[in-house]
Design an enzyme around this catalytic site. Sequence first.
Site, PDB file in Angstrom:
ATOM      1  N   GLU A   1       0.758  -7.728   7.529  1.00  0.00           N
ATOM      2  CA  GLU A   1      -0.313  -6.731   7.540  1.00  0.00           C
ATOM      3  C   GLU A   1      -1.668  -7.414   7.760  1.00  0.00           C
ATOM      4  OE1 GLU A   1      -2.038  -3.265   4.529  1.00  0.00           O
ATOM      5  OE2 GLU A   1      -0.894  -4.949   3.725  1.00  0.00           O
ATOM      6  N   HIS A   2      -1.951  -8.429   6.950  1.00  0.00           N
ATOM      7  CA  HIS A   2      -3.198  -9.190   7.061  1.00  0.00           C
ATOM      8  C   HIS A   2      -2.853 -10.646   7.361  1.00  0.00           C
ATOM      9  CE1 HIS A   2      -3.998  -6.000   3.945  1.00  0.00           C
ATOM     10  NE2 HIS A   2      -4.979  -5.747   4.790  1.00  0.00           N
TER      11      HIS A   2
ATOM     12  N   HIS B   1      16.359  24.078  38.878  1.00  0.00           N
ATOM     13  CA  HIS B   1      15.297  23.112  39.101  1.00  0.00           C
ATOM     14  C   HIS B   1      15.125  22.831  40.590  1.00  0.00           C
ATOM     15  CE1 HIS B   1      15.535  22.243  34.801  1.00  0.00           C
ATOM     16  NE2 HIS B   1      14.559  21.324  34.915  1.00  0.00           N
TER      17      HIS B   1
ATOM     18  N   HIS C   1      -3.048  -6.270  -6.046  1.00  0.00           N
ATOM     19  CA  HIS C   1      -2.802  -4.855  -5.767  1.00  0.00           C
ATOM     20  C   HIS C   1      -1.714  -4.292  -6.668  1.00  0.00           C
ATOM     21  CE1 HIS C   1      -5.330  -3.464  -2.539  1.00  0.00           C
ATOM     22  NE2 HIS C   1      -5.161  -4.585  -1.881  1.00  0.00           N
TER      23      HIS C   1
ATOM     24  N   ASP D   1     -11.039  -5.036   4.275  1.00  0.00           N
ATOM     25  CA  ASP D   1     -10.683  -3.953   3.359  1.00  0.00           C
ATOM     26  C   ASP D   1     -11.819  -2.948   3.198  1.00  0.00           C
ATOM     27  OD1 ASP D   1      -8.080  -4.428   2.734  1.00  0.00           O
ATOM     28  OD2 ASP D   1      -8.464  -5.372   0.798  1.00  0.00           O
TER      29      ASP D   1
ATOM     30  N   GLN E   1      -4.566  -9.998  -2.476  1.00  0.00           N
ATOM     31  CA  GLN E   1      -3.447  -9.097  -2.219  1.00  0.00           C
ATOM     32  C   GLN E   1      -2.525  -9.003  -3.421  1.00  0.00           C
ATOM     33  OE1 GLN E   1      -3.399  -7.124   0.678  1.00  0.00           O
ATOM     34  NE2 GLN E   1      -5.412  -8.063   0.456  1.00  0.00           N
TER      35      GLN E   1
END
Length: 435
Positions: A332-333, A425, A267, A366, A264
Amino acid sequence: MALEIQQFTSSDPDFWSRVDALATSDAAERPEVREAAESICRDVRTRGDAAVLEYTRRFDRREDVADIDALRLSPDAMRAAYESLDSAARSTLTQTHDRLVRFAEQQVATSWRITDELGCELGEQVTPLDRAGLYVPGGKASYPSSLLMNAVPARVAGVGELIMVAPTPDGAINPWVLAAAHLIGVDHAFCIGGAQAVAAMAYGTETIPAVDKIVGPGNAYVTAAKRYVFGTVGIDKLAGPSEILVICDGQTEVDWTVLDLFSQAEHDEDAQAVLVCPDADYLAAVRDRADQLASAQPREAIIRQSLAARGALVQVDDLSQAAAVANRLAPEHLELSVADPDALLSQIRHAGAVFMGRHTPEAFGDYCAGPNHVLPTGRGARFSSPLGVHDFQKRTSLIKAGPEAAAALAPLAGHFADVEGLTAHAQSARLRGGA
């Protein structure tokens, strides 16, 4: 140079405040980013193709482009890219595609109806979106896997048309992206990116069709633009920097854990890698080995910057406290690199994707495991889910009342309408009930 990464323990008096400080910040919320993205979106909405062309020439250094048609990618170009790949590359693409399809097919929702005790028919009609926009990054990195992850659930859902946009700085585009576009059957593709591409798909231009939903990751400007156009179109989510949190019992091979953290951190400089473990000696071994292994990584500078800015080694009392840290951060992971991941999973409430056991690195998710890698970031896993077929399907409520059901429902609807002061109504409901 020595590896820099913060380290703290559960015995620290400010332990939980330091955990909270690890939460991802949203670069797209920076005023200068937001204002620039919104200005571009407004300009594209007003000037259409001309604005898209102007921003593409400026930001992607494409002064050579004469008109917007020159930014269109033809089906022939996509097919040629696929056919130019060697057999191993085509096999990787097709095997991954097929695994994603098989997983996505399990998510398809179908229409349904019931008849209740009054004889009233109730249900939902499930229909796909007409047109989806796929944003594929192409700046610092180009990810054909992201195209597959975004396009496969759309195709499985039955979306009518897929529109792909991918920036091509200096005219370069990854052939794998084109090959993946051919494999998935992208209908229209354009060499544009940034906030201008998001706006073009949201509002439509003379050349680029307006879509119903925009999916796919991008930089802070892309995210800010997606936030701005939301409501005019749907969006998948507001993606932030990538995150991994590894819970380890101290028994996993040290190199495995180090490289999972690197997966990670490499990235970009804003990515986050966190290791949570009750074993102080293991944390020390990971720190030492990370310093050694970083030097062999092609993206060493990015890894070191990422770990120094946002990484952490966190010592906890036990695995239950490690699970509490994970739930606090909603990563996230999340890797459960422990002897019994199923037992620990029962304590996990918030995570985008969970990778269970020592032999399940985040990298499998991934690319090729099957579940989608488009996941909530920035603690978004507390309230949202991975991208899936459901993101490309709509549910329309169905109600069918006959005379007997109408007679039973009319007093209820009429009473509510009276309470809320909505006379028409009430009258409309009571007429159906025979009043």
